[in-house]
Enzyme design. Structure first.
Site, PDB file in Angstrom:
ATOM      1  N   ASP A   1      24.743  27.423  42.836  1.00 37.39           N
ATOM      2  CA  ASP A   1      25.860  27.366  43.667  1.00 37.39           C
ATOM      3  C   ASP A   1      26.428  26.215  44.759  1.00 37.39           C
ATOM      4  OD1 ASP A   1      28.755  27.960  43.832  1.00 37.39           O
ATOM      5  OD2 ASP A   1      28.601  28.369  46.101  1.00 37.39           O
TER       6      ASP A   1
ATOM      7  N   ASP B   1      15.435  21.689  49.428  1.00 32.10           N
ATOM      8  CA  ASP B   1      15.644  20.799  50.469  1.00 32.10           C
ATOM      9  C   ASP B   1      15.855  19.270  50.508  1.00 32.10           C
ATOM     10  OD1 ASP B   1      13.604  21.738  51.226  1.00 32.10           O
ATOM     11  OD2 ASP B   1      13.748  21.592  53.384  1.00 32.10           O
TER      12      ASP B   1
ATOM     13  N   LYS C   1      12.460  27.442  47.139  1.00 32.96           N
ATOM     14  CA  LYS C   1      12.244  26.958  48.550  1.00 32.96           C
ATOM     15  C   LYS C   1      10.929  28.224  49.026  1.00 32.96           C
ATOM     16  CE  LYS C   1      13.662  25.864  53.027  1.00 32.96           C
ATOM     17  NZ  LYS C   1      13.025  24.047  53.589  1.00 32.96           N
TER      18      LYS C   1
ATOM     19  N   ASP D   1      27.859  21.946  43.246  1.00 30.00           N
ATOM     20  CA  ASP D   1      28.701  21.740  43.479  1.00 30.00           C
ATOM     21  C   ASP D   1      28.313  19.181  44.324  1.00 30.00           C
ATOM     22  OD1 ASP D   1      30.294  23.482  43.725  1.00 30.00           O
ATOM     23  OD2 ASP D   1      31.609  23.552  45.768  1.00 30.00           O
TER      24      ASP D   1
ATOM     25  N   TYR E   1      24.142  36.934  45.814  1.00 30.41           N
ATOM     26  CA  TYR E   1      24.826  37.471  46.039  1.00 30.41           C
ATOM     27  C   TYR E   1      25.303  38.793  45.073  1.00 30.41           C
ATOM     28  CZ  TYR E   1      26.607  32.898  45.237  1.00 30.41           C
ATOM     29  OH  TYR E   1      27.881  31.453  45.330  1.00 30.41           O
TER      30      TYR E   1
HETATM   31  C1  IPM Z   1      31.252  28.762  41.501  1.00 28.32           C
HETATM   32  C2  IPM Z   1      31.733  30.116  42.321  1.00 28.32           C
HETATM   33  C3  IPM Z   1      31.800  31.212  42.967  1.00 28.32           C
HETATM   34  C4  IPM Z   1      30.477  31.431  42.920  1.00 28.32           C
HETATM   35  C5  IPM Z   1      32.546  31.858  43.790  1.00 28.32           C
HETATM   36  C6  IPM Z   1      33.762  31.840  42.809  1.00 28.32           C
HETATM   37  C7  IPM Z   1      32.660  33.352  43.624  1.00 28.32           C
HETATM   38  O1  IPM Z   1      31.957  28.838  43.908  1.00 28.32           O
HETATM   39  O2  IPM Z   1      31.398  29.481  40.187  1.00 28.32           O
HETATM   40  O3  IPM Z   1      30.565  28.301  41.833  1.00 28.32           O
HETATM   41  O4  IPM Z   1      30.029  31.100  44.082  1.00 28.32           O
HETATM   42  O5  IPM Z   1      29.816  31.696  42.078  1.00 28.32           O
HETATM   43 MG    MG Z   2      30.403  27.229  43.431  1.00 32.91          MG
END
Ligand code: IPM
Ligand code: MG
Length: 359
Positions: A247, A223, A191, A251, A141
């Site tokens: 990240d 992975d 990794k 999710d 990032y």
């Molecule tokens: C998160 C989001 C952010 C990230 C975006 C909105 C920049 O996906 O907080 O997980 O990638 O960190």
């Molecule tokens: Mg995210």
């Protein structure tokens, strides 16, 4: 008196923050805590008014507050903008400028939502309750150089994956401390079979592990971890990982709980203010429809009460009120399985507020 910067942002951000303000006001009354809520702009909302995703003034406001409650940023309206003007820059800048290097994402499946999880009960096991600690201010990032080069015959884009010893060390200590206060198991995800940053990551984690003999440490490739999250999520207590892996894995893990709309997060550093936000995005497709789930943000406020203000009892009551609303069969649109009554964003806020008052 605790000062909170309220940054609703874009899309459903204002809707979910509104509901959370109701909850904070109820907590204020019940627990005799004084909260001062100060509004700030960020993301597309800031671009439209000030031409940039985060102004110096908003950053200064955040710095002088005790905590920040953030909604979500982004939307198709701003997708064409160059990267430094994109709404997402607001949250990235806040994390970096405030030194919020550790992002805590609890993955908790409420018993009553078992059927809403896309994973079969036999894979979930008895209880799904683990925590992802995501490094938040390093890695791909923020690594330099980053850019895109165009020559006559070639286009090349690049990002840099980079970690210093210190960046790994501080988040690792925090993860071990957290694991120590939970079930005492830490899984470090990397990794290391391919990446240099991961090899350093693993060696730092191993070194620090000697300070925490009471915590059981294991290492897992990313992975494999993405597969284990589906096959046997019950094996995890605390997962520690770098920014991009965190990240993605968070999710993935979120859907185990029924909906990404349920999940809160806390971003911590060495000093206040800490930042609290749901892990979902701005969901432009459902803006204004009453379909947004405010629970991720309400639970983020519960984390704020615990981590920033040390109001453990108030935090517990908010979590219990959320659980009661779910146990009574109330659901927002994102979780219709097992719903007795599907309610709107603001109805869900009202129900949780009522339970807080009565608990
Ligand atoms: C998160 C989001 C952010 C990230 C975006 C909105 C920049 O996906 O907080 O997980 O990638 O960190
Ligand atoms: Mg995210």
């Amino acid at each position: 008196m605790h000062k909170i910067a309220l940054i609703p942002g874009d899309g459903i951000g204002p809707e979910i923050i509104n509901e959370t303000v109701k909850i904070l006001k109820a907590v204020e009354k019940k627990f005799k805590i004084q909260l001062q809520l100060i509004d700030g702009f960020a993301g597309g909302a800031s671009i439209d008014t000030y031409g940039v995703p985060l102004t110096e003034e908003t950053l200064a406001l955040c710095k002088e507050c005790d905590a920040i409650l953030f909604g979500a940023v982004g939307g198709p309206k701003w997708d064409h903008l160059p990267k430094e003007l994109r709404p997402e820059q607001a949250i990235l800048l806040l994390r970096k400028s405030l030194g919020l290097y550790a992002n805590l994402r609890p993955i908790l499946l409420f018993d009553t939502l078992n059927d809403a999880s896309p994973i079969k009960q036999e894979f979930i096991g008895d209880k799904l309750d683990f925590l992802i600690v995501r490094e938040l201010t390093g890695g791909l990032y923020f690594g330099k150089p980053k850019g895109i080069e165009k020559t006559q015959d070639k286009i090349r884009a690049f990002d840099t994956m980079e970690y210093t010893y210190e960046e790994i060390e501080r988040v690792t200590h925090l993860a071990f401390e957290t694991a120590r206060n939970r079930r005492g198991c830490l899984t470090s995800v990397d990794k290391a079979n391919v990446l240099e940053t991961s090899r350093l990551w693993r060696s730092v984690v191993c070194e620090i592990a000697t300070d925490y003999p009471d915590v059981k440490l294991n290492h897992m490739y990313v992975d494999n971890c993405s597969m284990q999250l589906i096959l046997n999520p019950g094996q995890f207590d605390v997962i520690l990982t770098e920014n991009t892996f965190g990240d993605i894995l968070s999710d993935e893990a979120s859907v185990l709980t029924g909906s990404i709309g349920m999940l809160p997060s806390a971003s911590l550093g060495d000093e206040k203010p800490y930042l609290y936000e749901p892990i979902h995005g701005s969901a432009p497709d459902i803006v204004g429809t009453g379909k947004a789930n405010p629970i991720g943000t309400i639970l983020s406020a519960a984390m704020m009460l615990e981590y920033s203000f040390r109001e453990k009892e108030a935090s517990t009551v908010v979590k219990k009120a959320v659980e009661k609303a779910l146990n009574e069969g109330y659901r927002t649109y994102d979780i219709q399985v097992g719903a007795k009554k599907v309610v709107s964003t603001s109805q869900m806020g009202d129900i949780i507020e009522k339970y807080i008052k009565n608990l």
